[in-house]
Design a protein around this motif. Structure first.
Motif, PDB file in Angstrom:
ATOM      1  N   CYS A 137       0.837  -1.203   0.000  1.00 24.66           N
ATOM      2  CA  CYS A 137       0.000   0.000   0.000  1.00 24.66           C
ATOM      3  C   CYS A 137       0.871   1.251   0.000  1.00 24.66           C
ATOM      4  O   CYS A 137       1.819   1.345   0.776  1.00 24.66           O
ATOM      5  N   CYS A 141      -1.897   6.496   5.743  1.00 23.85           N
ATOM      6  CA  CYS A 141      -2.894   6.789   6.782  1.00 23.85           C
ATOM      7  C   CYS A 141      -2.177   6.719   8.137  1.00 23.85           C
ATOM      8  O   CYS A 141      -1.449   5.752   8.398  1.00 23.85           O
ATOM      9  N   CYS A 144      -2.308   3.550  10.465  1.00 26.65           N
ATOM     10  CA  CYS A 144      -2.232   2.213   9.863  1.00 26.65           C
ATOM     11  C   CYS A 144      -0.813   1.673   9.740  1.00 26.65           C
ATOM     12  O   CYS A 144       0.090   2.340   9.235  1.00 26.65           O
ATOM     13  N   GLN A 181      -5.123  -3.670  -1.204  1.00 30.09           N
ATOM     14  CA  GLN A 181      -5.359  -2.665  -0.153  1.00 30.09           C
ATOM     15  C   GLN A 181      -6.164  -1.496  -0.712  1.00 30.09           C
ATOM     16  O   GLN A 181      -6.942  -0.881   0.004  1.00 30.09           O
ATOM     17  N   ASN A 182      -5.928  -1.175  -1.991  1.00 29.75           N
ATOM     18  CA  ASN A 182      -6.648  -0.080  -2.651  1.00 29.75           C
ATOM     19  C   ASN A 182      -6.925  -0.511  -4.077  1.00 29.75           C
ATOM     20  O   ASN A 182      -6.247  -0.066  -5.000  1.00 29.75           O
TER      21      ASN A 182
END
Ligand code: SF4
Length: 420
Positions: A137, A141, A144, A181-182
């Protein structure tokens, strides 16, 4: 993602070392624990579980610790539990058959590139195939730990994903579940020289596979939900109409502190567009309460988003500081009583909305793909928009699509009868 990583490791162990999976750890030659480190609790649980496995395992059986906690604790695991045979990070699972033969091996390189590694085929379900489309990722954030345990984001080349999907369909899967993850940031970076494609294009290419009926994915990032992506989601009949949109907080100020990259208004605008374009869409979310600095007004913003978005499913948690994250050092920590009160409010509102949403489903008809046999004469599956529905029936329904009318509702499972 951990489930898929486990399948990859089992596939390698089966093919190269002749291992087979067992549910009885006392008879196992190898015990693998695939760990998560997103929250604090599972990490603490790891060491108590390890103690139990060590006491009860067969003489000479090996214990391997894999996954994100392996990546972040590394050697520390062997220091605290010296009977552990090896530690294998989330970004190194392709090395499972190597570490098996290296006593006390610790393979946790988060820069290791597995994006083009050809894992063997093994799936725990015949009906649904999890397929990774990226590793790592690139976001940061502040709460995280994932970028520190899974490394930078690299997309898996489209041809490998399509080959994997084709193989899964030829082995009987009618549904694929894309993981990353995205996911909607797909194509940002490949490790080799590959055609530049984005997630929308990947979805379009996968939809061309004959015999493939349904495509699901998780998690898309709200920041990358542009119009092109939402329009493809709405118009492509193979894409299941359920969307996970991790909100985390409804306050623009908290979202900024979390470095999420979007505002409350952007999030609501995307929800509105989705609901307009796909009236029967089901939207789920993740919410963290009591992030450092979250005021009463910030928390009210989260409640406000819940009221406006009317999520079908909410996964809510109290913030817990994670090592190697920015937020670990944030001041203005919210006390645990306030955090508990806020979590309860979120959960009560969710239950209220869930009950109301479920009640509106009575007498509706859904097409259900049956995947799981219960031992009480029922069989369950999911509708296109991810509602779990059970009917009386037996194994001949597994892997079949049927139209089902809802006759009674529960919180997590609705009951229906087959009408077609
Ligand atoms: S997008 Fe944010 S929350 Fe999700 S894995 Fe990446 S850093 Fe973590």
């Amino acid at each position: 993602m951990n489930e898929r990583d486990t399948e990859h490791m089992l596939a390698e162990l089966k093919e190269k070392e002749n291992y087979d999976a067992t549910d009885d750890f006392k008879s196992a030659d190898l015990i693998l624990i695939n760990t998560c480190s997103v929250r604090e609790k599972p990490v603490a649980k790891l060491f108590s579980e390890l103690g139990i496995f060590n006491k009860k395992k067969k003489d000479g059986a090996k214990i391997g610790v894999c996954g994100c906690t392996a990546s972040h604790l590394g050697k520390e695991i062997i220091k605290r539990a010296p009977y552990v045979s090896f530690v294998l990070g989330a970004r190194n699972i392709s090395k499972i058959t190597e570490v098996l033969h290296k006593p006390k091996a610790v393979e946790i390189d988060i820069n290791y590139d597995e994006s083009e590694f050809a894992f063997k085929d093994f799936r725990s379900s015949k009906y649904k195939a999890y397929i990774n489309i990226s590793i790592g990722c690139d976001k940061s954030c502040t709460f995280c730990i994932v970028p520190k345990t899974r490394g930078d984001e690299i997309s898996i080349p489209m041809n490998l994903i399509i080959d994997e999907a084709n193989r899964a369909v030829s082995l009987g899967a009618k549904e694929i579940f894309l993981l990353g993850q995205n996911v909607n940031n797909y194509g940002r970076r490949f490790s080799g020289n590959h055609e530049k494609v984005n997630f929308t294009r990947l979805l379009q290419e996968l939809s061309k596979i004959d015999g493939l009926k349904r495509i699901r994915f998780t998690s898309p990032h709200p920041f990358h939900m542009d119009d092109e992506f939402i329009e493809e989601f709405a118009s492509n009949p193979k894409i299941c109409k359920s969307m996970h949109m991790p909100l985390q907080s409804g306050s623009t100020k908290v979202l900024k502190d979390m470095k999420r990259g979007y505002t409350k208004e952007w999030f609501l605008n995307r929800v509105q567009k989705l609901r307009e374009m796909v009236p029967d869409v089901s939207i789920s979310t993740d919410i963290i309460v009591a992030f450092p600095g979250e005021s009463d007004a910030d928390f009210e913003d989260t409640i406000d988003v819940m009221n406006q978005a009317n999520f079908e499913q909410v996964f809510s948690f109290k913030y817990s500081p994670r090592p190697q994250t920015e937020a670990e050092f944030f001041s203005d920590v919210i006390d645990s009583d306030t955090a508990s009160v806020r979590l309860t409010s979120i959960q009560e509102l969710h239950i209220k909305q869930l009950d109301k949403n479920n009640a509106s489903k009575i007498d509706n008809t859904y097409t259900v793909y049956f995947e799981e046999l219960y031992n009480d004469g029922f069989i369950s599956g999911r509708s296109d928009n991810n509602t779990v529905i059970k009917v009386k029936g037996s194994e001949e329904l597994l892997g079949e699509f049927k139209d089902v009318k809802i006759i009674s509702i529960g919180r997590t499972v609705l009951t229906g009868e087959i009408i077609n």
